[in-house]
Every structure is written in C-alpha cells, then in structure tokens.
Design an enzyme around this catalytic site. Sequence first.
Site, PDB file in Angstrom:
ATOM      1  N   LYS A  52     -15.488  83.278   2.226  1.00  0.00           N
ATOM      2  CA  LYS A  52     -16.884  83.533   2.618  1.00  0.00           C
ATOM      3  C   LYS A  52     -16.947  84.564   3.739  1.00  0.00           C
ATOM      4  O   LYS A  52     -17.741  85.500   3.700  1.00  0.00           O
ATOM      5  CB  LYS A  52     -17.549  82.211   3.046  1.00  0.00           C
ATOM      6  CG  LYS A  52     -17.790  81.255   1.884  1.00  0.00           C
ATOM      7  CD  LYS A  52     -18.239  79.859   2.345  1.00  0.00           C
ATOM      8  CE  LYS A  52     -18.313  78.922   1.132  1.00  0.00           C
ATOM      9  NZ  LYS A  52     -18.754  77.552   1.492  1.00  0.00           N
ATOM     10  N   GLN A  96     -18.923  73.479   6.279  1.00  0.00           N
ATOM     11  CA  GLN A  96     -18.121  73.280   5.069  1.00  0.00           C
ATOM     12  C   GLN A  96     -17.870  71.795   4.818  1.00  0.00           C
ATOM     13  O   GLN A  96     -17.524  71.057   5.731  1.00  0.00           O
ATOM     14  CB  GLN A  96     -16.788  74.042   5.203  1.00  0.00           C
ATOM     15  CG  GLN A  96     -15.963  74.082   3.936  1.00  0.00           C
ATOM     16  CD  GLN A  96     -16.598  74.879   2.801  1.00  0.00           C
ATOM     17  OE1 GLN A  96     -17.425  75.760   3.017  1.00  0.00           O
ATOM     18  NE2 GLN A  96     -16.225  74.572   1.574  1.00  0.00           N
ATOM     19  N   ASP A 119     -26.967  77.037   2.501  1.00  0.00           N
ATOM     20  CA  ASP A 119     -26.310  76.235   1.457  1.00  0.00           C
ATOM     21  C   ASP A 119     -27.350  75.551   0.568  1.00  0.00           C
ATOM     22  O   ASP A 119     -27.006  75.047  -0.508  1.00  0.00           O
ATOM     23  CB  ASP A 119     -25.439  75.139   2.094  1.00  0.00           C
ATOM     24  CG  ASP A 119     -23.961  75.485   2.090  1.00  0.00           C
ATOM     25  OD1 ASP A 119     -23.547  76.250   1.215  1.00  0.00           O
ATOM     26  OD2 ASP A 119     -23.248  74.966   2.960  1.00  0.00           O
TER      27      ASP A 119
HETATM   28  N1  GUN Z   1     -17.768  72.370  -0.283  1.00  0.00           N
HETATM   29  C1  GUN Z   1     -17.654  72.710  -1.591  1.00  0.00           C
HETATM   30  N2  GUN Z   1     -18.599  73.606  -1.931  1.00  0.00           N
HETATM   31  C2  GUN Z   1     -19.336  73.835  -0.819  1.00  0.00           C
HETATM   32  C3  GUN Z   1     -20.450  74.685  -0.541  1.00  0.00           C
HETATM   33  O1  GUN Z   1     -21.002  75.392  -1.397  1.00  0.00           O
HETATM   34  N3  GUN Z   1     -20.894  74.651   0.747  1.00  0.00           N
HETATM   35  C4  GUN Z   1     -20.341  73.865   1.700  1.00  0.00           C
HETATM   36  N4  GUN Z   1     -20.866  73.883   2.928  1.00  0.00           N
HETATM   37  N5  GUN Z   1     -19.306  73.068   1.470  1.00  0.00           N
HETATM   38  C5  GUN Z   1     -18.809  73.066   0.220  1.00  0.00           C
END
Ligand code: GUN
Length: 293
Positions: A52, A96, A119
């Site tokens: 990311k 995350q 998100d």
């Molecule tokens: N864990 C797995 N996929 C995601 C996501 O899209 N965002 C976040 N914050 N955690 C994740």
Amino acid sequence: MQLLDGKYVSEKLKGEIAEAAAKILAETGRKPHLVAVLVGHDGGSETYVASKIKNCEAVGFKSTLVRYESDVTEEELLGKVAELNTDADIDGIIVQLPLPKHIDPEKVTEKIDHRKDVDGFHPVNLGRMQRNLPSFIPATPYGITLMLKEYGVETAGKHCVVVGRSNIVGSPMSILMARNTTPGNCTVTICHSRTPDIKKFTLDADILIVAIGKKNFITADMVKEGVVVVDVGMNRETSTTTKSGFKLYGDVDFENVSKKASWITPVPGGVGLMTIIGLLKNTLASANKEVYK
Ligand code: GUN
C-alpha cells in the site's frame, strides 16, 4: 476463457490516479495523504501494508506508516486514531487487520472518522453504501467492481453467488452486486461455513465470487459452463522456488475451473492488485472531498 487481468487494469487505473494526484498537487500544493497503522509483525499484513505504501508513492500520494508492537494497549491505539482524525493534513486512515486478540477491531473501526475511513469499514460507510449514497467502498469489493466494469462483464439479472461472509469482502461484495448499479442488479446468494451443500449453489452461479481463504476450495465439478469466476483467495504457503520464500494460492482450482469459465481472475495477478486500486481511489476521493464535503 478470458482473463480478468488485474495487472493490466490496475496499471491503467494507476495511471489515471497519478494524473489526478498531479492535478491536486498543481492546484493546491499538497498531495493526497494516507496513513496506515500496523500493529505487530504478521507476515501477510507486513506485505500488504508495504505494498500500500509503495503504491501510494508510485502515484504521487504522501503516505505515513505508524507502527506498534503487538503489546500496544487498545487505549493507546484508540488515542492515536483520535489524533489522526483531527490532523487536517491526513485524508485517509487505515488500521490493518487482523489486530491482536486484546484489541477489539469493532472499537477501532468505529473510532476512525467515517470521513477518513478509506477502508470503508465504518458502519456509516457500510450503511450509506447499502443505500447507494456516496460512501467509501471497501477496497477489495470496490476493486472487483472496477475490474468487472473495465471488461464490460454483464451482471444485471445474473445469479451471483458469493462464498464467504467476512466484513472485509463477502458481506460488502454481496451488497454491491445486489444494488441497482453497474455492476450490480444481480440476484445474490451468500454461502458460508454453515451452508450445507455449497455445490448446489455454486453450480447455479453465473458469477462466482470466492473469499473463503481455502486453497483449491472451488473445483471444476462445482461450476457450470460459462461461469464468471472472481477468486479473492490469498493463501500464502512457504516455497523454496520463489524469491520471497512464499507462494500465493487462490481459493479456486484455476487450472481446471478455467476450462469451464468464460472469465476468470488469476492468483496472483488478479483481485489482490485491484484491492490497492480501491484504496487509492478512496484516498483520492477523500482528498477531493468527493464523498463528504
Ligand atoms: N486485512 C485484510 N484486508 C484488509 C483491508 O482491506 N484493510 C485493512 N485495514 N485490513 C485488511
């Protein structure tokens, strides 16, 4: 069989996002800014967050990584989120997941200002998405809709079967495919761990979206001829043949299912790359105040 090529679509959309970011920089002197919070050292999470951050830089966004050890208290983490919420230089905040067991992910999710929740996990954004109002849409389902749109896959009137009901993928995906939008307008079935005889449903799917987290869960005998298959699986196994020491497997037996499918996503090179695009587009929309004024 035709490939839903995440590499091709993500590169194309990244170009568009980079152009939009350059325009913001020229007009305002600032870059869209994403803050990612990472707790602990889970291997998968480390990889996803690093990707990311790398992609933010690649499209000309600012990014900040905030790290905590896995023994951070819930109170400290919530305090940090509150601080990020009020920082005017920040457009998007993600924490995350998964989090260590002593931290309630619901509390953290609800603490993030929904206007910075890129998100799309906050109940306000989920509710607004369901009502077809402007909102941040969870990155993976969002990325999947962008890919279906790019290839012009017809969805209206089709039977879409979603396997998996997670807050991150299955649940929001089912809402998007049922909405009166393009893609959308499907008749949607959600299958999960308590569904007896999942095959009965998958065999009837025109569009099959699989996010169950089990390697080769969907086999060729479970799908009909001409099905559109979207594989969200990210099953990491250690490997001696790859540079990273890991190999990624989807939830679908690609080799055999692809012989019956009209369209199918590969793993890797499919949905995973599109998730990043969903996140970047949400962050861009936040910087442009497109969702919330
Ligand atoms: N864990 C797995 N996929 C995601 C996501 O899209 N965002 C976040 N914050 N955690 C994740």
